[in-house]
Design a protein around this motif. Structure first.
Motif, PDB file in Angstrom:
ATOM      1  N   ALA A  69     -13.396   4.255  -7.361  1.00  0.00           N
ATOM      2  CA  ALA A  69     -12.902   3.029  -7.980  1.00  0.00           C
ATOM      3  C   ALA A  69     -11.476   3.211  -8.479  1.00  0.00           C
ATOM      4  CB  ALA A  69     -13.819   2.607  -9.127  1.00  0.00           C
ATOM      5  N   GLY A  70     -11.155   4.363  -9.022  1.00  0.00           N
ATOM      6  CA  GLY A  70      -9.810   4.642  -9.515  1.00  0.00           C
ATOM      7  C   GLY A  70      -8.783   4.674  -8.398  1.00  0.00           C
ATOM      8  N   LEU A  71      -9.124   5.330  -7.275  1.00  0.00           N
ATOM      9  CA  LEU A  71      -8.193   5.390  -6.148  1.00  0.00           C
ATOM     10  C   LEU A  71      -7.955   4.010  -5.528  1.00  0.00           C
ATOM     11  CD1 LEU A  71      -9.262   8.702  -4.379  1.00  0.00           C
ATOM     12  CD2 LEU A  71      -7.213   8.258  -5.743  1.00  0.00           C
ATOM     13  N   ARG A  72      -8.990   3.186  -5.497  1.00  0.00           N
ATOM     14  CA  ARG A  72      -8.816   1.829  -4.988  1.00  0.00           C
ATOM     15  C   ARG A  72      -7.878   1.044  -5.894  1.00  0.00           C
ATOM     16  NH1 ARG A  72     -12.340  -1.482  -1.513  1.00  0.00           N
ATOM     17  NH2 ARG A  72     -13.230   0.552  -1.194  1.00  0.00           N
ATOM     18  N   ALA A  73      -8.003   1.197  -7.194  1.00  0.00           N
ATOM     19  CA  ALA A  73      -7.118   0.514  -8.137  1.00  0.00           C
ATOM     20  C   ALA A  73      -5.683   1.027  -8.023  1.00  0.00           C
ATOM     21  CB  ALA A  73      -7.646   0.686  -9.559  1.00  0.00           C
ATOM     22  N   VAL A  74      -5.497   2.331  -7.779  1.00  0.00           N
ATOM     23  CA  VAL A  74      -4.147   2.882  -7.566  1.00  0.00           C
ATOM     24  C   VAL A  74      -3.521   2.241  -6.322  1.00  0.00           C
ATOM     25  CG1 VAL A  74      -2.879   4.966  -6.917  1.00  0.00           C
ATOM     26  CG2 VAL A  74      -4.546   5.056  -8.764  1.00  0.00           C
ATOM     27  N   ALA A  75      -4.310   2.075  -5.266  1.00  0.00           N
ATOM     28  CA  ALA A  75      -3.791   1.463  -4.042  1.00  0.00           C
ATOM     29  C   ALA A  75      -3.306   0.041  -4.312  1.00  0.00           C
ATOM     30  CB  ALA A  75      -4.877   1.469  -2.969  1.00  0.00           C
ATOM     31  N   TRP A  76      -4.074  -0.737  -5.069  1.00  0.00           N
ATOM     32  CA  TRP A  76      -3.653  -2.103  -5.425  1.00  0.00           C
ATOM     33  C   TRP A  76      -2.422  -2.075  -6.333  1.00  0.00           C
ATOM     34  CZ3 TRP A  76      -4.805  -6.496  -3.196  1.00  0.00           C
ATOM     35  CH2 TRP A  76      -6.003  -6.623  -2.493  1.00  0.00           C
ATOM     36  N   SER A  77      -2.353  -1.115  -7.204  1.00  0.00           N
ATOM     37  CA  SER A  77      -1.234  -1.027  -8.149  1.00  0.00           C
ATOM     38  C   SER A  77       0.085  -0.702  -7.477  1.00  0.00           C
ATOM     39  CB  SER A  77      -1.526   0.039  -9.208  1.00  0.00           C
ATOM     40  OG  SER A  77      -2.696  -0.279  -9.913  1.00  0.00           O
ATOM     41  N   LEU A  78       0.071   0.009  -6.383  1.00  0.00           N
ATOM     42  CA  LEU A  78       1.299   0.391  -5.691  1.00  0.00           C
ATOM     43  C   LEU A  78       1.880  -0.729  -4.816  1.00  0.00           C
ATOM     44  CD1 LEU A  78       0.434   4.059  -4.689  1.00  0.00           C
ATOM     45  CD2 LEU A  78       1.966   3.274  -6.504  1.00  0.00           C
ATOM     46  N   LEU A  79       1.129  -1.799  -4.559  1.00  0.00           N
ATOM     47  CA  LEU A  79       1.595  -2.868  -3.683  1.00  0.00           C
ATOM     48  C   LEU A  79       2.825  -3.616  -4.212  1.00  0.00           C
ATOM     49  CD1 LEU A  79      -1.699  -4.354  -2.220  1.00  0.00           C
ATOM     50  CD2 LEU A  79       0.002  -2.924  -1.092  1.00  0.00           C
ATOM     51  N   PRO A  80       2.949  -3.933  -5.510  1.00  0.00           N
ATOM     52  CA  PRO A  80       4.156  -4.662  -5.954  1.00  0.00           C
ATOM     53  C   PRO A  80       5.452  -3.891  -5.721  1.00  0.00           C
ATOM     54  CG  PRO A  80       2.448  -4.834  -7.620  1.00  0.00           C
ATOM     55  CD  PRO A  80       1.959  -3.874  -6.590  1.00  0.00           C
ATOM     56  N   ILE A  81       5.480  -2.614  -6.049  1.00  0.00           N
ATOM     57  CA  ILE A  81       6.707  -1.841  -5.853  1.00  0.00           C
ATOM     58  C   ILE A  81       6.977  -1.619  -4.361  1.00  0.00           C
ATOM     59  CG2 ILE A  81       5.743   0.484  -6.048  1.00  0.00           C
ATOM     60  CD1 ILE A  81       8.981  -0.669  -7.682  1.00  0.00           C
ATOM     61  N   ALA A  82       5.903  -1.497  -3.574  1.00  0.00           N
ATOM     62  CA  ALA A  82       6.073  -1.344  -2.129  1.00  0.00           C
ATOM     63  C   ALA A  82       6.677  -2.614  -1.529  1.00  0.00           C
ATOM     64  CB  ALA A  82       4.734  -1.027  -1.474  1.00  0.00           C
ATOM     65  N   ALA A  83       6.246  -3.789  -2.000  1.00  0.00           N
ATOM     66  CA  ALA A  83       6.802  -5.048  -1.496  1.00  0.00           C
ATOM     67  C   ALA A  83       8.280  -5.151  -1.838  1.00  0.00           C
ATOM     68  CB  ALA A  83       6.034  -6.230  -2.075  1.00  0.00           C
ATOM     69  N   TYR A  84       8.672  -4.691  -3.019  1.00  0.00           N
ATOM     70  CA  TYR A  84      10.090  -4.740  -3.411  1.00  0.00           C
ATOM     71  C   TYR A  84      10.913  -3.781  -2.558  1.00  0.00           C
ATOM     72  CZ  TYR A  84      14.373  -4.283  -6.035  1.00  0.00           C
ATOM     73  OH  TYR A  84      15.694  -4.255  -6.387  1.00  0.00           O
ATOM     74  N   LEU A  85      10.422  -2.552  -2.394  1.00  0.00           N
ATOM     75  CA  LEU A  85      11.182  -1.536  -1.686  1.00  0.00           C
ATOM     76  C   LEU A  85      11.331  -1.820  -0.189  1.00  0.00           C
ATOM     77  CD1 LEU A  85       9.833   1.685  -3.454  1.00  0.00           C
ATOM     78  CD2 LEU A  85      12.071   0.587  -3.758  1.00  0.00           C
ATOM     79  N   THR A  86      10.338  -2.479   0.416  1.00  0.00           N
ATOM     80  CA  THR A  86      10.414  -2.778   1.846  1.00  0.00           C
ATOM     81  C   THR A  86      11.165  -4.073   2.140  1.00  0.00           C
ATOM     82  OG1 THR A  86       8.293  -3.930   1.794  1.00  0.00           O
ATOM     83  CG2 THR A  86       8.264  -1.585   2.383  1.00  0.00           C
ATOM     84  N   GLY A  87      11.469  -4.849   1.119  1.00  0.00           N
ATOM     85  CA  GLY A  87      12.167  -6.117   1.321  1.00  0.00           C
ATOM     86  C   GLY A  87      11.229  -7.255   1.704  1.00  0.00           C
ATOM     87  N   ALA A  88       9.948  -7.060   1.545  1.00  0.00           N
ATOM     88  CA  ALA A  88       8.970  -8.096   1.885  1.00  0.00           C
ATOM     89  C   ALA A  88       8.814  -9.117   0.767  1.00  0.00           C
ATOM     90  CB  ALA A  88       7.621  -7.454   2.188  1.00  0.00           C
ATOM     91  N   LEU A  89       9.365  -8.850  -0.403  1.00  0.00           N
ATOM     92  CA  LEU A  89       9.181  -9.738  -1.554  1.00  0.00           C
ATOM     93  C   LEU A  89       9.772 -11.131  -1.335  1.00  0.00           C
ATOM     94  CD1 LEU A  89       7.632  -9.318  -4.082  1.00  0.00           C
ATOM     95  CD2 LEU A  89       9.691  -8.588  -5.211  1.00  0.00           C
ATOM     96  N   PRO A  90      10.949 -11.282  -0.729  1.00  0.00           N
ATOM     97  CA  PRO A  90      11.443 -12.652  -0.487  1.00  0.00           C
ATOM     98  C   PRO A  90      10.525 -13.454   0.430  1.00  0.00           C
ATOM     99  CG  PRO A  90      13.235 -11.087  -0.239  1.00  0.00           C
ATOM    100  CD  PRO A  90      11.986 -10.297  -0.407  1.00  0.00           C
ATOM    101  N   THR A  91       9.945 -12.816   1.423  1.00  0.00           N
ATOM    102  CA  THR A  91       9.023 -13.505   2.325  1.00  0.00           C
ATOM    103  C   THR A  91       7.761 -13.911   1.581  1.00  0.00           C
ATOM    104  OG1 THR A  91       9.878 -12.202   4.155  1.00  0.00           O
ATOM    105  CG2 THR A  91       7.771 -13.303   4.502  1.00  0.00           C
ATOM    106  N   VAL A  92       7.226 -13.016   0.761  1.00  0.00           N
ATOM    107  CA  VAL A  92       6.045 -13.337  -0.038  1.00  0.00           C
ATOM    108  C   VAL A  92       6.367 -14.489  -0.989  1.00  0.00           C
ATOM    109  CG1 VAL A  92       4.446 -12.424  -1.768  1.00  0.00           C
ATOM    110  CG2 VAL A  92       5.093 -11.018   0.174  1.00  0.00           C
ATOM    111  N   TRP A  93       7.571 -14.500  -1.552  1.00  0.00           N
ATOM    112  CA  TRP A  93       7.996 -15.574  -2.455  1.00  0.00           C
ATOM    113  C   TRP A  93       8.026 -16.916  -1.705  1.00  0.00           C
ATOM    114  CZ3 TRP A  93       8.857 -16.334  -7.513  1.00  0.00           C
ATOM    115  CH2 TRP A  93       9.564 -17.479  -7.887  1.00  0.00           C
ATOM    116  N   ARG A  94       8.604 -16.929  -0.498  1.00  0.00           N
ATOM    117  CA  ARG A  94       8.684 -18.172   0.278  1.00  0.00           C
ATOM    118  C   ARG A  94       7.298 -18.673   0.675  1.00  0.00           C
ATOM    119  NH1 ARG A  94      12.260 -15.755   4.162  1.00  0.00           N
ATOM    120  NH2 ARG A  94      13.859 -14.975   2.799  1.00  0.00           N
TER     121      ARG A  94
END
Length: 182
Positions: A34-59
């Protein structure tokens, strides 16, 4: 609020940090899976910012939000939804009616009974009413005599004979015989 007005790096890093803390607490209570699954979900916001996917998610989020608010607060859209529902209802009803007509034709119903069921005049009705398409060469269909009532049958000394092809159960008997059941 537009995409450029938001400081995305601190926001994504903060959401990821809070998620990692909650993941650690979850790992202590419910185990490593359960902890590792929560870590995986927690890393998604910073990953979206670093890959440049955040503007697409915003649109995508803005488009979905605009569509939903336009749907909920627009009476024209609701009238379109009502017309769509009416259309679906009419498709279902017409399919049901067509199925009944095909079923009646497949079971050997006479053309006169199917014509009267659809509202079309029979040959005798067309001749007697002078409907268009009725010619002098068209012969009227023979009139059916009404079946004797139960009272008149009881008054007679002999039991009534079995009705001809108008019996409701004759169709069922024919079907059972064809299937080898009767």
């Amino acid at each position: 609020m537009s995409y450029e007005q938001i400081a995305w790096l601190p926001l994504c890093a903060g959401v990821t940090g809070v998620g990692l803390v909650l993941s650690f607490l979850l790992m202590r209570r419910r185990g490593a899976a359960a902890g590792l699954r929560a870590v995986a979900w927690s890393l998604l916001p910073i990953a979206a910012y670093l890959t440049g996917a955040l503007p697409t998610v915003w649109r995508i989020g803005t488009a979905i939000g605009g569509f939903l608010t336009g749907l909920v607060f627009n009476p024209v859209v609701w009238s379109g939804v009502a017309v769509t529902g009416l259309s679906v209802l009419l498709f279902l009803v017409s399919g049901f009616m067509r199925g009944r007509r095909l079923k009646a034709a497949a079971s050997g119903a006479s053309p006169a009974s199917s014509a009267s069921a659809t509202g079309a005049p029979t040959r005798s009705e067309a001749v007697t009413s002078g409907a268009p398409g009725a010619t002098a060469a068209t012969q009227p269909l023979p009139k059916r005599t009404p079946a004797p009532s139960p009272v008149s049958r009881a008054a007679g000394s002999k039991p009534a004979a079995k009705p001809a092809a108008d019996d409701d159960f004759s169709d069922i008997e024919d079907i059972l015989k064809r299937r080898g059941i009767g």
